[in-house]
Design an enzyme around this catalytic site. Structure first.
Site, short mmCIF file in Angstrom:
data_model
loop_
_atom_site.label_atom_id
_atom_site.label_comp_id
_atom_site.label_asym_id
_atom_site.label_seq_id
_atom_site.Cartn_x
_atom_site.Cartn_y
_atom_site.Cartn_z
N ASP A 36 7.45 -46.39 -22.79
CA ASP A 36 7.14 -47.63 -23.48
C ASP A 36 8.43 -48.44 -23.63
OD1 ASP A 36 4.95 -49.14 -25.01
OD2 ASP A 36 6.62 -49.17 -26.43
N GLU A 38 10.14 -52.18 -25.39
CA GLU A 38 10.04 -53.41 -26.17
C GLU A 38 10.93 -54.44 -25.48
OE1 GLU A 38 7.78 -53.52 -28.34
OE2 GLU A 38 7.45 -51.35 -28.52
N HIS A 170 4.75 -50.61 -32.36
CA HIS A 170 5.62 -51.56 -31.68
C HIS A 170 7.09 -51.15 -31.72
CE1 HIS A 170 2.29 -54.20 -30.94
NE2 HIS A 170 2.00 -54.23 -32.22
N ASP A 175 5.30 -45.47 -30.21
CA ASP A 175 4.19 -45.83 -29.32
C ASP A 175 3.99 -44.78 -28.23
OD1 ASP A 175 3.71 -48.10 -30.78
OD2 ASP A 175 4.40 -49.51 -29.26
#
Length: 205
Positions: A36, A38, A170, A175
């Site tokens: 994951d 960001e 998030h 996540d």
């Protein structure tokens, strides 16, 4: 048609025409890595990664993790700060994304990659590294196939549906863990409904 890699049956959903990413597949391997990211925005190649995370899974169990914040070199947009909780001050002394990328790729190795709406993450990694050819499995696509009547198929919806938790939504590592627990729950659901995962794969088109 069902293919096999490392004794894992899989169904090919899509092969990217550019050739700089791997195949989007449906599979339920026991060994894989959840990823994951960001980012500062939605456009791979223009926006930058501000957090990498990955969870290595072996025999269905999480065994190792990777996580790093990154400094994109400019202030993080307020909207992104609001969503992720990652502030410009938090990344002030963090490495830049390109310096973290080799360690991230080394951690992932040649594993099957799992993620929720993982197309997004794969494209960002490929834009930064010029390629990312791991076969990748999108939990959102599987969740949507299993439960098409649900109004939404976001990670938060999947977490709620399977009764899992995501303590820091998030944030990339949290996540990853949430996605991994839901992926295993989906495997159990598929086996319960269809006897085994292979039977489910034969139904896909």
């Amino acid at each position: 048609m069902i293919f096999t890699r490392d004794d894992v049956p899989f169904f090919i959903k899509k092969v990217e025409p550019t050739g700089n990413t791997g195949r989007k597949i449906v599979a339920f391997p026991k060994d894989y890595t959840v990823i994951d990211l960001e980012t500062t925005g939605l456009c791979a190649g223009r926006d930058l990664i501000i957090e990498f995370a990955a969870v290595r899974v072996r025999d269905f169990q999480a065994v190792d993790t990777f996580q790093s914040l990154c400094d994109p070199g400019f202030p993080i947009p307020p909207a992104i700060e609001a969503i992720t909780g990652i502030t410009t001050e938090m990344v002030r002394f963090a490495p830049n994304p390109r310096s973290v990328l080799p360690d991230f790729l080394d951690f992932v190795g040649d594993d099957f990659v799992v993620g929720h709406n993982v197309n997004f993450d794969v494209r960002f990694v490929a834009a930064s590294a010029d390629f990312f050819r791991n076969d990748y499995i999108d939990t959102m696509a599987i969740f949507r196939k299993l439960h098409p009547a649900l109004p939404h198929h976001r990670l938060s919806d999947m977490v709620d549906f399977y009764g899992k938790k995501n303590d820091s939504a998030h944030r990339a590592l949290s996540d990853c863990f949430a996605t991994q627990s839901c992926f295993e729950a989906m495997r159990d659901e598929v086996c319960c409904l269809h006897g085994d995962t292979y039977e489910f794969l034969t139904m896909l088109k």
